[in-house]
Design an enzyme around this catalytic site. Structure first.
Site, PDB file in Angstrom:
ATOM      1  N   TYR A 130       0.834  -1.203   0.000  1.00  0.00           N
ATOM      2  CA  TYR A 130       0.000   0.000   0.000  1.00  0.00           C
ATOM      3  C   TYR A 130       0.866   1.248   0.000  1.00  0.00           C
ATOM      4  CZ  TYR A 130      -4.306  -2.379  -0.257  1.00  0.00           C
ATOM      5  OH  TYR A 130      -5.340  -3.127  -0.745  1.00  0.00           O
ATOM      6  N   LYS A 165       1.634 -15.676  -0.074  1.00  0.00           N
ATOM      7  CA  LYS A 165       1.893 -16.123  -1.447  1.00  0.00           C
ATOM      8  C   LYS A 165       3.384 -16.410  -1.526  1.00  0.00           C
ATOM      9  CE  LYS A 165       0.643 -16.782  -5.759  1.00  0.00           C
ATOM     10  NZ  LYS A 165      -0.095 -18.017  -6.136  1.00  0.00           N
ATOM     11  N   ASP A 217      -4.480 -17.345  -3.424  1.00  0.00           N
ATOM     12  CA  ASP A 217      -5.383 -17.746  -4.514  1.00  0.00           C
ATOM     13  C   ASP A 217      -6.223 -18.952  -4.096  1.00  0.00           C
ATOM     14  OD1 ASP A 217      -2.873 -18.931  -4.415  1.00  0.00           O
ATOM     15  OD2 ASP A 217      -2.835 -19.439  -6.535  1.00  0.00           O
ATOM     16  N   ASP A 258      -7.324  -6.917   2.353  1.00  0.00           N
ATOM     17  CA  ASP A 258      -8.309  -5.994   1.783  1.00  0.00           C
ATOM     18  C   ASP A 258      -9.269  -6.781   0.884  1.00  0.00           C
ATOM     19  OD1 ASP A 258      -9.549  -3.670   1.051  1.00  0.00           O
ATOM     20  OD2 ASP A 258      -7.901  -2.900  -0.170  1.00  0.00           O
ATOM     21  N   ASP A 290     -13.295  -8.320   1.861  1.00  0.00           N
ATOM     22  CA  ASP A 290     -14.470  -7.950   1.062  1.00  0.00           C
ATOM     23  C   ASP A 290     -15.182  -9.195   0.549  1.00  0.00           C
ATOM     24  OD1 ASP A 290     -14.336  -5.238   1.324  1.00  0.00           O
ATOM     25  OD2 ASP A 290     -14.253  -4.821  -0.830  1.00  0.00           O
TER      26      ASP A 290
END
Ligand code: ATP
Length: 362
Positions: free
Chosen positions: A141, A194, A227, A251, A255
């Site tokens: 970010y 990841k 993933d 983030d 959601d």
């Protein structure tokens, strides 16, 4: 002050209305919190209203006045309404949003976002009951991962670069938040990373979370690539308890989980450090319905309940009781068929709020 209120333990909570539907859902949340705290007994809230957003531009010439930051420095809890920074005059649009600036200023490093279906509200995953614990200060970010300047830059007009930052200290503190939380829930933490591709950055995140996890022997730990985790949340999201992950993965996954379990209007969250917490609904200012009395206050009301729950652990256990009273009343109201339009109901914000207040402590 009457004799009765003088014997209560008073606690100051900041209240910042924000823009759009904030002017409806923040007062609704305050009404519910006041009534729940009164029902729980033992404690009282002294509200500290503070200017922010478009109203603060009018009154102070800036969406986040210095006096608001100074007042928040003296508080450990506050409720922030949504802001509609896209509607601010052009000179304020390039800067970090007021909520983002508050998060950065007070180093609110943990974004805690539950995804739990509410019986009676539409849900793709009605059995889901998990919490995403998202690291809020670094990762990729660009607006928050550097002390000075931006983490994203362009050496030529045709090349764009972004720097990702992962530090042991930030991983340790977010891991403690996740394992603390899991030890009070179903005692399972899933670390999402990841590391097969971003082996140094998200690999460090995974390794440090595992190290911290060894300090919590009662909590079961596993880890997933982000993933695979996205697919698993859709396929069998009900299996997960606490999911800890870095900023961007958190983030997106929070959601996804919120939408699977419910909807934007029900997605609660807090942003917290060790000493401070800010209740902030996951949704925005919804300018399309602002002022119409149709906004769903559930996300902010449940965010405020999370805030009270923290105060219960740190200040006075009556706040925990108030939090439970609020959660039960929200559930009972929706289960009884009272809901705003976004959940398929016909209730206005005021009618829904009155329904919750009527069920507090019932
Ligand atoms: P931001 O970028 O600030 O998050 P956004 O434009 O992406 O904002 P929202 O403001 O959250 O998104 O609104 C998205 C849609 O969801 C809109 O149609 C809005 O009316 C609806 N919505 C959001 N929150 C609520 C709510 N609490 N009650 C009812 N509808 C809502």
């Amino acid at each position: 002050m009457t004799d009765e209120t003088a014997t209560l333990q008073h606690h100051r909570i900041g209240i910042l209305e924000g823009d759009g539907i904030g002017r409806e859902i923040v007062p609704a949340t305050r009404t519910v919190v006041d009534a729940a705290v009164a029902a729980a007994g033992g404690v009282a809230v002294d509200w500290v209203p503070l200017p922010i957003g478009a109203a603060a531009i009018d009154s102070h010439g800036t969406p986040l006045p210095e006096e608001t930051l100074e007042s928040l420095a003296g508080l450990d809890a506050w409720i922030l309404g949504p802001h509609d920074s896209a509607s601010y005059p052009p000179q304020f649009r390039g800067e970090l949003t007021p909520g983002g600036r508050i998060r950065k200023h007070f180093d609110l490093y943990a974004n805690i976002r539950p995804a739990c279906a509410l019986p009676g509200a539409p849900s793709v995953s009605p059995e889901m009951d998990l919490v995403v614990v998202r690291e809020n200060t670094e990762g990729f970010y660009a607006d928050r991962n550097m002390a000075v300047g931006s983490g994203e830059f362009m050496p030529t007009p045709d090349i764009a670069l972004a720097v990702g930052v992962v530090t042991r200290a930030a991983c340790e503190r977010i891991a403690h938040t996740a394992f603390d939380l899991a030890s009070r829930r179903r005692k399972r933490v899933t670390i999402v990373h990841k590391a097969n591709v971003l082996s140094h950055t998200t690999g460090l995140f995974r390794d440090v979370c595992e190290e911290v996890g060894r300090l919590y022997p009662s909590v079961t730990v596993d880890d997933r690539h982000v993933d695979a985790m996205a697919a698993l949340l859709v396929r069998r999201g009900e299996e997960f308890d606490v999911v800890v992950t870095e900023n961007m993965f958190g983030d997106i996954l929070s959601d996804l989980a919120a939408e699977l379990s419910g909807s934007l209007g029900t997605a609660a969250s807090i942003n917290a450090s060790r000493t401070k917490a800010m209740a902030q609904a996951a949704h925005g200012a919804a300018p399309d319905i602002a002022g119409l009395g149709r906004a769903n206050p559930v996300a902010l009301i449940l965010s405020a309940a999370m805030l009270l729950d923290r105060l219960g652990a740190r200040v006075d256990s009556h706040f925990t009781a108030a939090a439970r009273i609020i959660e039960d009343a929200v559930r009972a109201t929706i289960a009884a068929g009272t809901a705003t339009a976004d959940l398929g109901g016909t209730a206005s914000t005021a009618e829904f709020t009155a329904g919750v207040v009527a069920r507090l402590g019932a």
